[in-house]
Design an enzyme around this catalytic site. Structure first.
Site, PDB file in Angstrom:
ATOM      1  N   ASP A  67       0.832  -1.205   0.000  1.00 27.61           N
ATOM      2  CA  ASP A  67       0.000   0.000   0.000  1.00 27.61           C
ATOM      3  C   ASP A  67       0.865   1.252   0.000  1.00 27.61           C
ATOM      4  O   ASP A  67       2.079   1.187   0.219  1.00 27.61           O
ATOM      5  CB  ASP A  67      -0.963  -0.015   1.200  1.00 27.61           C
ATOM      6  CG  ASP A  67      -0.274  -0.390   2.521  1.00 27.61           C
ATOM      7  OD1 ASP A  67       0.964  -0.327   2.594  1.00 27.61           O
ATOM      8  OD2 ASP A  67      -0.987  -0.747   3.468  1.00 27.61           O
ATOM      9  N   ASN A 136      -7.666  -2.530  14.144  1.00 22.74           N
ATOM     10  CA  ASN A 136      -9.055  -2.852  13.771  1.00 22.74           C
ATOM     11  C   ASN A 136      -9.133  -4.055  12.828  1.00 22.74           C
ATOM     12  O   ASN A 136     -10.170  -4.298  12.217  1.00 22.74           O
ATOM     13  CB  ASN A 136      -9.719  -1.633  13.129  1.00 22.74           C
ATOM     14  CG  ASN A 136      -9.014  -1.185  11.840  1.00 22.74           C
ATOM     15  OD1 ASN A 136      -8.059  -1.823  11.404  1.00 22.74           O
ATOM     16  ND2 ASN A 136      -9.474  -0.101  11.252  1.00 22.74           N
ATOM     17  N   HIS A 138      -7.348  -4.465  10.035  1.00 23.85           N
ATOM     18  CA  HIS A 138      -7.086  -4.212   8.604  1.00 23.85           C
ATOM     19  C   HIS A 138      -5.792  -4.893   8.172  1.00 23.85           C
ATOM     20  O   HIS A 138      -4.875  -5.081   8.964  1.00 23.85           O
ATOM     21  CB  HIS A 138      -7.114  -2.718   8.259  1.00 23.85           C
ATOM     22  CG  HIS A 138      -5.925  -1.910   8.675  1.00 23.85           C
ATOM     23  ND1 HIS A 138      -6.011  -0.826   9.504  1.00 23.85           N
ATOM     24  CD2 HIS A 138      -4.612  -1.993   8.336  1.00 23.85           C
ATOM     25  CE1 HIS A 138      -4.818  -0.301   9.666  1.00 23.85           C
ATOM     26  NE2 HIS A 138      -3.947  -0.983   8.973  1.00 23.85           N
ATOM     27  N   GLU A 143      -9.606  -1.630   5.059  1.00 27.69           N
ATOM     28  CA  GLU A 143     -10.275  -1.287   6.306  1.00 27.69           C
ATOM     29  C   GLU A 143     -11.539  -2.135   6.473  1.00 27.69           C
ATOM     30  O   GLU A 143     -12.068  -2.650   5.481  1.00 27.69           O
ATOM     31  CB  GLU A 143     -10.675   0.195   6.272  1.00 27.69           C
ATOM     32  CG  GLU A 143      -9.494   1.159   6.174  1.00 27.69           C
ATOM     33  CD  GLU A 143      -8.808   1.396   7.524  1.00 27.69           C
ATOM     34  OE1 GLU A 143      -8.803   0.471   8.368  1.00 27.69           O
ATOM     35  OE2 GLU A 143      -8.276   2.490   7.720  1.00 27.69           O
TER      36      GLU A 143
HETATM   37  C1  GLP Z   1      -0.506   0.482   8.435  1.00 27.95           C
HETATM   38  C2  GLP Z   1      -0.162  -0.323   7.204  1.00 27.95           C
HETATM   39  C3  GLP Z   1      -0.394  -1.779   7.415  1.00 27.95           C
HETATM   40  C4  GLP Z   1       0.248  -2.215   8.705  1.00 27.95           C
HETATM   41  C5  GLP Z   1      -0.406  -1.503   9.860  1.00 27.95           C
HETATM   42  C6  GLP Z   1       0.133  -1.914  11.212  1.00 27.95           C
HETATM   43  O1  GLP Z   1      -1.825   0.853   8.496  1.00 27.95           O
HETATM   44  N1  GLP Z   1      -0.916   0.098   6.049  1.00 27.95           N
HETATM   45  O2  GLP Z   1       0.099  -2.506   6.309  1.00 27.95           O
HETATM   46  O3  GLP Z   1       0.106  -3.589   8.871  1.00 27.95           O
HETATM   47  O4  GLP Z   1      -0.173  -0.121   9.685  1.00 27.95           O
HETATM   48  O5  GLP Z   1       1.261  -1.177  11.509  1.00 27.95           O
HETATM   49  P1  GLP Z   1       2.228  -1.435  12.736  1.00 27.95           P
HETATM   50  O6  GLP Z   1       3.018  -2.630  12.347  1.00 27.95           O
HETATM   51  O7  GLP Z   1       3.071  -0.196  12.824  1.00 27.95           O
HETATM   52  O8  GLP Z   1       1.387  -1.660  13.913  1.00 27.95           O
END
Ligand code: GLP
Length: 240
Positions: A67, A136, A138, A143
């Site tokens: 992403d 959440n 995702h 989402e």
């Molecule tokens: C973002 C990214 C996700 C990632 C998520 C969790 O929203 N788009 O791909 O998995 O954050 O991030 P973290 O690993 O910093 O908790």
């Protein structure tokens, strides 16, 4: 789907980096799907170490990132492109010509997403897709929603996600939109590895194992994948 609970993030990174090292050593031109966020950082550190020790070369891999934010320059500190070059690509022999990102500044998002989908298909699909998980549930930026998405698309980020990611932005202001691979893209990967660490992920991990499989918690779809492995540390597994 397999769920593996380990003591801490470092132990997870050791196992996950080993999965990637074995994959690349068995198939030099592997197609790897990478993720951003804090969760994969210890794994990337170990991949860099393996490269520095001459145990791993990434020069023939093709990469697809999950992403990217919309409306921020690709060169800025918060872009996922910058993140990947700072944490992995720029510290190893990954060929910059073989890395792929969704362009969050494309004039036509739908065309950009179709083109990205075409590139994944032309590369022969993704061998291993690495994932973190949002608080959440995702994955990528899929989402919670009423719809299951297939190919990449533009998404309006939820307040929960903006709140969680605001720590990366000096003014705390997270872009409203992002481009992300769809659930279909993720599920078509031959193998999926998800990392969940820390207390804030405990509800997501509980839902991944026990919740209803639903687009309202996209990570639950991993239960339908024939080769998905979820790694959780003790804190993230606290509700199991
Ligand atoms: C973002 C990214 C996700 C990632 C998520 C969790 O929203 N788009 O791909 O998995 O954050 O991030 P973290 O690993 O910093 O908790």
């Amino acid at each position: 789907m397999k769920l593996i609970i380990l003591e801490n993030a470092q132990q997870i990174a050791e196992q996950v980096s080993e999965i990637f090292i074995e994959q690349v050593n068995a198939k030099k031109n592997s197609v790897l799907g990478f993720a951003t966020g804090a969760s994969p950082v210890p794994t990337y550190e170990l991949l860099v170490k393996a490269y520095e020790q001459g145990k791993l070369s990434l020069k023939d891999i093709t990469t697809f990132n999950l992403d990217e934010y919309c409306g921020i320059p690709a060169s800025c500190e918060q872009s996922y492109r910058t993140f990947m070059f700072e944490n992995l690509f720029g510290k190893t022999d990954v060929d910059p010509e073989k890395v792929n990102f969704l362009n969050g500044n494309a004039a036509d998002f739908a065309a950009e997403c179709r083109e990205y989908e075409g590139k994944i298909a032309a590369a022969g699909g993704i061998d291993i897709q690495l994932l973190g998980v949002g608080v959440n549930g995702h994955i990528g930026f899929n989402e919670p929603s009423d719809k299951i998405t297939d190919i990449p698309f533009a998404v309006e980020l939820t307040d929960s996600t903006k709140q969680a990611n605001s720590r990366y932005f000096e003014d705390g202001k997270v872009p409203d939109y992002a481009l992300t691979m769809g659930i279909g893209d993720i599920m078509r990967a031959k193998k999926i590895v998800l990392i969940a660490t820390g207390d804030s992920k405990k509800n997501a991990v509980k839902a991944i194992r026990d919740g209803e499989i639903s687009s309202q918690c996209p990570a639950t779809f991993l239960r339908l994948h024939p080769d998905a492995v979820v790694f959780a540390d003790k804190a993230a597994a606290a509700l199991l």
